[in-house]
Enzyme design. Structure first.
Site, mmCIF file in Angstrom:
data_model
loop_
_atom_site.group_PDB
_atom_site.id
_atom_site.type_symbol
_atom_site.label_atom_id
_atom_site.label_comp_id
_atom_site.label_asym_id
_atom_site.label_seq_id
_atom_site.Cartn_x
_atom_site.Cartn_y
_atom_site.Cartn_z
ATOM 1 N N GLN A 84 0.924 -1.131 0.000
ATOM 2 C CA GLN A 84 0.000 0.000 0.000
ATOM 3 C C GLN A 84 0.967 1.183 0.000
ATOM 4 O O GLN A 84 1.494 1.577 1.037
ATOM 5 C CB GLN A 84 -0.888 -0.053 1.247
ATOM 6 C CG GLN A 84 -2.029 0.940 1.271
ATOM 7 C CD GLN A 84 -1.638 2.395 1.076
ATOM 8 O OE1 GLN A 84 -1.605 2.904 -0.052
ATOM 9 N NE2 GLN A 84 -1.343 3.085 2.149
ATOM 10 N N THR A 126 12.328 2.665 1.454
ATOM 11 C CA THR A 126 11.978 3.991 0.938
ATOM 12 C C THR A 126 12.592 5.142 1.730
ATOM 13 O O THR A 126 12.797 5.032 2.949
ATOM 14 C CB THR A 126 10.436 4.148 0.974
ATOM 15 O OG1 THR A 126 10.104 5.537 0.826
ATOM 16 C CG2 THR A 126 9.834 3.678 2.277
ATOM 17 N N TYR A 151 2.678 4.784 6.792
ATOM 18 C CA TYR A 151 3.411 4.149 5.680
ATOM 19 C C TYR A 151 4.904 4.043 6.018
ATOM 20 O O TYR A 151 5.514 2.966 5.934
ATOM 21 C CB TYR A 151 3.206 4.962 4.394
ATOM 22 C CG TYR A 151 4.119 4.539 3.263
ATOM 23 C CD1 TYR A 151 3.809 3.455 2.451
ATOM 24 C CD2 TYR A 151 5.319 5.221 2.999
ATOM 25 C CE1 TYR A 151 4.656 3.055 1.413
ATOM 26 C CE2 TYR A 151 6.164 4.833 1.968
ATOM 27 C CZ TYR A 151 5.825 3.756 1.179
ATOM 28 O OH TYR A 151 6.663 3.360 0.159
HETATM 29 P P1 NAP Z 1 2.561 1.013 -6.833
HETATM 30 O O1 NAP Z 1 2.496 1.539 -8.221
HETATM 31 O O2 NAP Z 1 1.600 1.512 -5.832
HETATM 32 O O3 NAP Z 1 2.448 -0.571 -6.928
HETATM 33 C C1 NAP Z 1 2.249 -1.345 -5.767
HETATM 34 C C2 NAP Z 1 1.705 -2.703 -6.168
HETATM 35 O O4 NAP Z 1 1.501 -3.451 -4.971
HETATM 36 C C3 NAP Z 1 0.382 -2.680 -6.918
HETATM 37 O O5 NAP Z 1 0.524 -3.382 -8.111
HETATM 38 C C4 NAP Z 1 -0.589 -3.396 -5.982
HETATM 39 O O6 NAP Z 1 -1.477 -4.286 -6.618
HETATM 40 C C5 NAP Z 1 0.356 -4.251 -5.154
HETATM 41 N N1 NAP Z 1 -0.253 -4.614 -3.870
HETATM 42 C C6 NAP Z 1 -0.868 -3.804 -2.970
HETATM 43 N N2 NAP Z 1 -1.322 -4.518 -1.937
HETATM 44 C C7 NAP Z 1 -0.994 -5.811 -2.164
HETATM 45 C C8 NAP Z 1 -1.198 -7.019 -1.464
HETATM 46 N N3 NAP Z 1 -1.866 -7.060 -0.310
HETATM 47 N N4 NAP Z 1 -0.711 -8.170 -1.995
HETATM 48 C C9 NAP Z 1 -0.067 -8.159 -3.169
HETATM 49 N N5 NAP Z 1 0.142 -7.041 -3.909
HETATM 50 C C10 NAP Z 1 -0.314 -5.876 -3.399
HETATM 51 O O7 NAP Z 1 4.033 1.239 -6.231
HETATM 52 P P2 NAP Z 1 5.407 1.536 -6.994
HETATM 53 O O8 NAP Z 1 5.558 3.006 -7.155
HETATM 54 O O9 NAP Z 1 5.544 0.621 -8.154
HETATM 55 O O10 NAP Z 1 6.448 1.147 -5.853
HETATM 56 C C11 NAP Z 1 6.920 -0.190 -5.734
HETATM 57 C C12 NAP Z 1 7.411 -0.415 -4.315
HETATM 58 O O11 NAP Z 1 8.463 0.499 -4.023
HETATM 59 C C13 NAP Z 1 6.380 -0.185 -3.212
HETATM 60 O O12 NAP Z 1 6.650 -1.112 -2.197
HETATM 61 C C14 NAP Z 1 6.660 1.223 -2.719
HETATM 62 O O13 NAP Z 1 6.231 1.346 -1.370
HETATM 63 C C15 NAP Z 1 8.159 1.267 -2.863
HETATM 64 N N6 NAP Z 1 8.759 2.572 -3.130
HETATM 65 C C16 NAP Z 1 8.303 3.339 -4.143
HETATM 66 C C17 NAP Z 1 8.909 4.545 -4.430
HETATM 67 C C18 NAP Z 1 8.448 5.410 -5.555
HETATM 68 O O14 NAP Z 1 8.820 6.593 -5.579
HETATM 69 N N7 NAP Z 1 7.694 4.885 -6.508
HETATM 70 C C19 NAP Z 1 10.003 4.965 -3.660
HETATM 71 C C20 NAP Z 1 10.456 4.138 -2.625
HETATM 72 C C21 NAP Z 1 9.838 2.928 -2.384
HETATM 73 P P3 NAP Z 1 -2.771 -3.813 -7.438
HETATM 74 O O15 NAP Z 1 -2.242 -3.353 -8.752
HETATM 75 O O16 NAP Z 1 -3.549 -5.040 -7.512
HETATM 76 O O17 NAP Z 1 -3.403 -2.705 -6.630
HETATM 77 O O1 G4F Z 2 3.687 12.141 -4.761
HETATM 78 P P1 G4F Z 2 3.493 11.926 -3.304
HETATM 79 O O2 G4F Z 2 2.167 11.424 -2.875
HETATM 80 O O3 G4F Z 2 4.677 10.977 -2.868
HETATM 81 P P2 G4F Z 2 5.379 10.716 -1.455
HETATM 82 O O4 G4F Z 2 4.475 10.996 -0.324
HETATM 83 O O5 G4F Z 2 6.689 11.431 -1.473
HETATM 84 O O6 G4F Z 2 5.609 9.137 -1.509
HETATM 85 C C1 G4F Z 2 6.138 8.499 -2.661
HETATM 86 O O7 G4F Z 2 7.542 8.446 -2.551
HETATM 87 C C2 G4F Z 2 8.024 7.650 -1.443
HETATM 88 C C3 G4F Z 2 9.554 7.724 -1.492
HETATM 89 O O8 G4F Z 2 9.988 8.853 -0.767
HETATM 90 C C4 G4F Z 2 7.506 6.233 -1.623
HETATM 91 F F1 G4F Z 2 7.991 5.461 -0.600
HETATM 92 C C5 G4F Z 2 5.990 6.235 -1.607
HETATM 93 O O9 G4F Z 2 5.518 4.911 -1.838
HETATM 94 C C6 G4F Z 2 5.513 7.108 -2.759
HETATM 95 O O10 G4F Z 2 5.890 6.513 -3.971
HETATM 96 O O11 G4F Z 2 3.774 13.290 -2.538
HETATM 97 C C7 G4F Z 2 4.956 14.035 -2.756
HETATM 98 C C8 G4F Z 2 4.840 15.351 -2.012
HETATM 99 C C9 G4F Z 2 4.392 15.204 -0.552
HETATM 100 O O12 G4F Z 2 5.143 16.081 0.228
HETATM 101 C C10 G4F Z 2 2.936 15.652 -0.574
HETATM 102 O O13 G4F Z 2 2.461 16.173 0.633
HETATM 103 O O14 G4F Z 2 3.832 16.147 -2.650
HETATM 104 C C11 G4F Z 2 3.026 16.726 -1.645
HETATM 105 N N1 G4F Z 2 1.715 17.083 -2.225
HETATM 106 C C12 G4F Z 2 1.235 18.349 -2.322
HETATM 107 N N2 G4F Z 2 0.016 18.341 -2.870
HETATM 108 C C13 G4F Z 2 0.811 16.247 -2.723
HETATM 109 C C14 G4F Z 2 -0.271 17.030 -3.135
HETATM 110 N N3 G4F Z 2 0.817 14.905 -2.872
HETATM 111 C C15 G4F Z 2 -0.251 14.322 -3.451
HETATM 112 N N4 G4F Z 2 -0.255 12.998 -3.624
HETATM 113 N N5 G4F Z 2 -1.355 15.070 -3.836
HETATM 114 C C16 G4F Z 2 -1.405 16.427 -3.702
HETATM 115 O O15 G4F Z 2 -2.379 17.061 -4.077
#
Ligand code: NAP
Ligand code: G4F
Length: 329
Positions: A84, A126, A151
């Site tokens: 999540q 993360t 989270y």
């Molecule tokens: P995402 O787009 O939200 O993808 C997460 C995936 O996890 C989705 O496909 C979702 O499935 C699946 N999932 C959720 N709950 C599950 C459950 N109970 N069992 C099995 N699968 C489940 O995330 P992402 O951006 O690709 O990120 C990948 C990973 O890196 C995550 O763990 C995130 O927390 C971490 N991360 C991301 C970032 C970033 O900036 N993107 C940075 C640091 C760490 P559904 O498609 O079915 O909903």
């Molecule tokens: O795009 P965000 O929702 O990403 P956030 O919270 O940085 O988290 C993402 O990056 C993490 C790595 O650092 C991952 F672990 C996590 O799974 C995810 O991929 O928000 C970025 C920033 C935040 O400070 C938020 O408060 O944008 C700010 N923000 C301002 N207005 C907003 C908004 N974020 C969202 N989603 N929507 C707004 O309207």
């Protein structure tokens, strides 16, 4: 013999980029699929790899499903990307976030330990774990954690459990501490995609404003396609370890907005932005910027796509999506 990898989170943003990267290295890819009634394959389809993935049934909150999957495929590598992952929702769904992101990782590690202990394991950690910790303006592998959301807290648990399985059972488990990474596959709720989708709509005359919560927070934004290579590299080392992956640059949300409007030739962007406190978080992470020296040195990894280019790629992809939609009526 082909190498095999199990990717959880296969339908999210990173899963398809990682699968594409590994398919190019001739891996057999298994993707954990948890939604049956209406799964959305748009992300693997977008990258043209949908028919090259073998889907296996399972959910991180269902330990027996993970045992079945690990037992039956015994993959060489397990990439745990499922989560999540939306920080904003984690206050409303704190328990679910914990069950998936923390306890789910323990279940998966246990399944690997008992049924395929030589599988190498990657945990998607993360920069949210750092939260408020930012002593000299950067965060790296030695920065203490101070998470600011359910989270972030769930991910700290999973981080330490991944370290503990390495230390207790001599398993090859790694944490990639990834800073924000984005792409055209980014979920629409995340701020970057919300902005690029909004800019595309404004440019095409389909909307006249974007509603955001806070323009001030700063993030270290890179390109997801670059970051999945680092995940792979971590599992190819002689010894398991934990690595920060980032660009080393930081930009505020308002700088992202400005760059996105600039990509379509609009300079007076402020008139298109509305602020709604509904999108503001109870506790914010104000400043993320990674120091990526360890990964550069040990993995030979560095980011390829720069900030402005990333923003442009995302805006253009969203314009293309709306243009295709329009032309099909
Ligand atoms: P995402 O787009 O939200 O993808 C997460 C995936 O996890 C989705 O496909 C979702 O499935 C699946 N999932 C959720 N709950 C599950 C459950 N109970 N069992 C099995 N699968 C489940 O995330 P992402 O951006 O690709 O990120 C990948 C990973 O890196 C995550 O763990 C995130 O927390 C971490 N991360 C991301 C970032 C970033 O900036 N993107 C940075 C640091 C760490 P559904 O498609 O079915 O909903
Ligand atoms: O795009 P965000 O929702 O990403 P956030 O919270 O940085 O988290 C993402 O990056 C993490 C790595 O650092 C991952 F672990 C996590 O799974 C995810 O991929 O928000 C970025 C920033 C935040 O400070 C938020 O408060 O944008 C700010 N923000 C301002 N207005 C907003 C908004 N974020 C969202 N989603 N929507 C707004 O309207």
């Amino acid at each position: 013999m082909k190498k095999s990898a199990l990717i959880t989170g296969i339908l999210g943003q990173d899963g398809p980029y990682l699968a594409k990267f590994l398919l190019e290295k001739d891996y057999k890819i298994y993707g954990l699929l948890r939604r049956y009634s209406n799964p959305s394959f748009v992300n693997p389809e977008y990258l043209g790899i949908q028919d090259q993935i073998e889907y296996v049934d399972g959910d991180l909150t269902d330990e027996s499903s993970l045992i079945n999957v690990i037992k039956s495929i015994r993959p060489d590598e397990v990439y745990n990307l499922a989560a999540q992952s939306f920080v904003g929702a984690s206050w409303q769904q704190a328990k679910l976030t914990t069950e998936v992101n923390a306890v789910g990782v323990l279940s998966l590690l246990n399944a690997v330990k008992f049924f395929s202990p030589t599988s190498k394991f990657y945990q998607a950690s993360t920069s949210e774990m750092f939260g408020l910790s930012n002593s000299d303006g950067f965060q790296d592998e030695n920065t203490p954690f101070h998470p600011r959301s359910p989270y972030g807290i769930s991910k700290v648990y999973a981080y330490w459990m991944t370290v503990n399985f390495r230390e207790s059972y001599n398993m090859f488990t790694c944490n990639g501490i990834l800073f924000n990474h984005e792409s055209p596959l980014r979920g629409i709720q995340f701020v970057t995609r919300k902005i690029t989708d909004g800019v595309a709509q404004i440019k095409l005359g389909l909307a006249d404003h974007i509603i955001l919560g806070n323009l001030e927070p700063k993030r270290d934004w890179g390109f997801a396609g670059d970051y999945v290579e680092a995940m792979y590299l971590m599992l190819q080392q002689d010894e398991p370890d934990d690595f920060v992956i980032a660009t080393g640059e930081t930009h505020s949300v308002s700088e992202f907005v400005e760059a996105a409007f600039a990509a379509v030739g609009i300079s007076n962007w402020k008139q298109y932005i509305k602020i709604d406190p509904r999108y503001k978080r109870p506790a914010e992470v104000p400043h993320l910027r990674g120091r990526v020296d360890k990964a550069r040195k040990k993995l030979g990894w560095k980011p390829k796509v720069a900030f402005e280019e990333l923003v442009k790629i995302m805006v253009e992809a969203d314009i293309a999506r709306y243009t295709i939609k329009k032309s099909f009526g």
